[in-house]
Scaffold this motif. Structure first.
Motif, PDB file in Angstrom:
ATOM      1  N   THR A  59       0.821  -1.203   0.000  1.00  0.00           N
ATOM      2  CA  THR A  59       0.000   0.000   0.000  1.00  0.00           C
ATOM      3  C   THR A  59       0.858   1.258   0.000  1.00  0.00           C
ATOM      4  OG1 THR A  59      -1.685  -1.196   1.263  1.00  0.00           O
ATOM      5  CG2 THR A  59      -1.892   1.196   1.175  1.00  0.00           C
ATOM      6  N   ILE A  60       1.936   1.246   0.786  1.00  0.00           N
ATOM      7  CA  ILE A  60       2.790   2.437   0.901  1.00  0.00           C
ATOM      8  C   ILE A  60       4.006   2.367  -0.024  1.00  0.00           C
ATOM      9  CG2 ILE A  60       2.011   2.946   3.229  1.00  0.00           C
ATOM     10  CD1 ILE A  60       4.494   1.652   4.342  1.00  0.00           C
ATOM     11  N   THR A  61       4.046   1.342  -0.881  1.00  0.00           N
ATOM     12  CA  THR A  61       5.058   1.182  -1.934  1.00  0.00           C
ATOM     13  C   THR A  61       6.471   1.105  -1.382  1.00  0.00           C
ATOM     14  OG1 THR A  61       3.617   2.696  -3.151  1.00  0.00           O
ATOM     15  CG2 THR A  61       5.514   1.866  -4.320  1.00  0.00           C
ATOM     16  N   THR A  62       6.634   0.404  -0.262  1.00  0.00           N
ATOM     17  CA  THR A  62       7.985   0.187   0.245  1.00  0.00           C
ATOM     18  C   THR A  62       8.460  -1.233  -0.013  1.00  0.00           C
ATOM     19  OG1 THR A  62       7.163  -0.470   2.418  1.00  0.00           O
ATOM     20  CG2 THR A  62       7.676   1.854   2.092  1.00  0.00           C
ATOM     21  N   GLY A  63       7.519  -2.168  -0.283  1.00  0.00           N
ATOM     22  CA  GLY A  63       7.908  -3.568  -0.309  1.00  0.00           C
ATOM     23  C   GLY A  63       8.501  -3.927   1.038  1.00  0.00           C
TER      24      GLY A  63
END
Length: 253
Positions: free
Chosen positions: A189-193
Motif C-alpha cells: 500500500t505504501i510502496t515500500t515492499g
C-alpha cells in the motif's frame, strides 16, 4: 466454478474523499485466481487472448517455469479485475508494467483507466489482484508460509506483540501467517515492499471480529489491515483507517 472469481468491494468514509466524487473512488474489484482450477495449458491459452504485446515480450524472456507461471497468473488476475471493474475494457490494450520499486502499474487503456491502480499477490495456490482508484490507496496480499519459514517470521518480534498474538490462541503458524500478510499488504500500500526494517510494520493492536482479524499499526496510524484466515491461504487487505468496509461482504475460505 470458474478459475478466476471477481468480487465487488464497496467502501464508506465518514470524513470525505478529498476532491473526488465518492462513487468514483470508494469501490474496488478483487480477482481471485485459484491455480488449482486450471492447468498450464489452460493458463497459456488464456494468456494468449488477454496479455498485452509488451507483457508477452516480457514473458518470452523468462526461463524458469515458476516465474512464468507467477507472471501469467498475476496478469490474468489483474485483467479479470480490470474488466470487471471497468466493463468494456479490452484487456489486451492494457499492460501491467512495473515501477522503479517493481510495483505493478497500469499502462495504457485510455481515459477509462486514468487514476486507476492495481495491487498483486501470489501464493502457491492463489494469484490475487485488486483494482482501485489511487486517490483511495489499498493493498492486497495472499500467502501461506510453510512451517520452515515460521521461525524467521517470528524471530525478534517484541514481547508486547507476542502478548497480542497469544490473546487470540494462535499457534506459531497462524501467528506467522497473520504477521506476514499484514506486513506485505501494508508494504504494498505504501510502496515500500519489504525494503524497510520489519519492526516499522509492528502492530499496535490485533482484534478478532467474526471470521477476521483487524490489525492497526504503531507507525502507520492512517492504515489498518483486515485479514481473512484460510486453510489454503491467508488474505490481507490494507485500507485507510477511517474507511469502513464490511468483511462479511468478501467471502474467503
Amino acid at each position: 466454478m470458474p478459475p478466476i472469481r471477481t468480487h465487488r468491494l464497496v467502501f464508506e468514509r465518514p470524513k470525505g474523499t478529498g476532491t473526488f466524487v465518492p462513487s468514483d473512488i470508494l469501490r474496488a474489484t478483487l480477482a481471485v485466481f485459484d491455480l488449482g482450477d486450471m492447468d498450464d495449458a489452460g493458463c497459456n491459452k488464456l494468456a494468449e487472448s488477454q496479455l498485452h504485446a509488451a507483457e508477452k515480450a516480457r514473458l518470452s524472456g523468462f526461463r524458469h517455469d515458476r516465474r512464468r507461471k507467477s507472471f501469467i497468473s498475476g496478469r490474468l488476475a489483474a485483467k479479470a479485475a480490470l474488466t470487471a471493474h471497468l466493463p468494456g475494457i479490452d484487456p489486451q490494450s492494457i499492460e501491467i508494467g512495473s515501477g522503479v520499486f517493481d510495483q505493478p502499474m497500469i499502462v495504457g487503456g485510455g481515459e477509462d483507466v486514468q487514476g486507476m491502480s492495481v495491487s498483486l499477490s501470489h501464493s502457491d495456490r492463489f494469484a490475487v489482484a485488486l483494482v482501485f482508484h489511487r486517490a483511495h490507496p489499498l493493498g492486497i496480499d495472499v500467502d501461506l508460509p510453510v512451517m520452515k519459514d515460521v521461525p524467521a517470521i517470528l524471530d525478534g518480534i517484541a514481547p508486547d506483540i507476542r502478548t497480542m498474538i497469544r490473546a487470540h490462541d494462535l499457534d506459531d503458524h497462524g501467528a506467522a501467517c497473520l504477521l506476514w500478510v499484514a506486513r506485505e499488504s501494508l508494504a504494498k500500500t505504501i510502496t515500500t515492499g519489504m525494503m524497510t526494517p520489519l519492526e516499522l510494520y509492528a502492530p499496535s493492536s490485533i482484534v478478532h471480529e467474526g471470521a477476521c482479524f483487524e490489525v492497526r499499526y504503531a507507525n502507520f496510524g492512517q492504515y489498518r489491515t483486515i485479514i481473512w484466515p484460510g486453510a489454503q491461504g491467508w488474505l490481507g487487505l490494507t485500507l485507510p483507517d477511517q474507511t469502513r468496509f464490511d468483511p462479511a461482504s468478501l467471502p474467503w475460505a
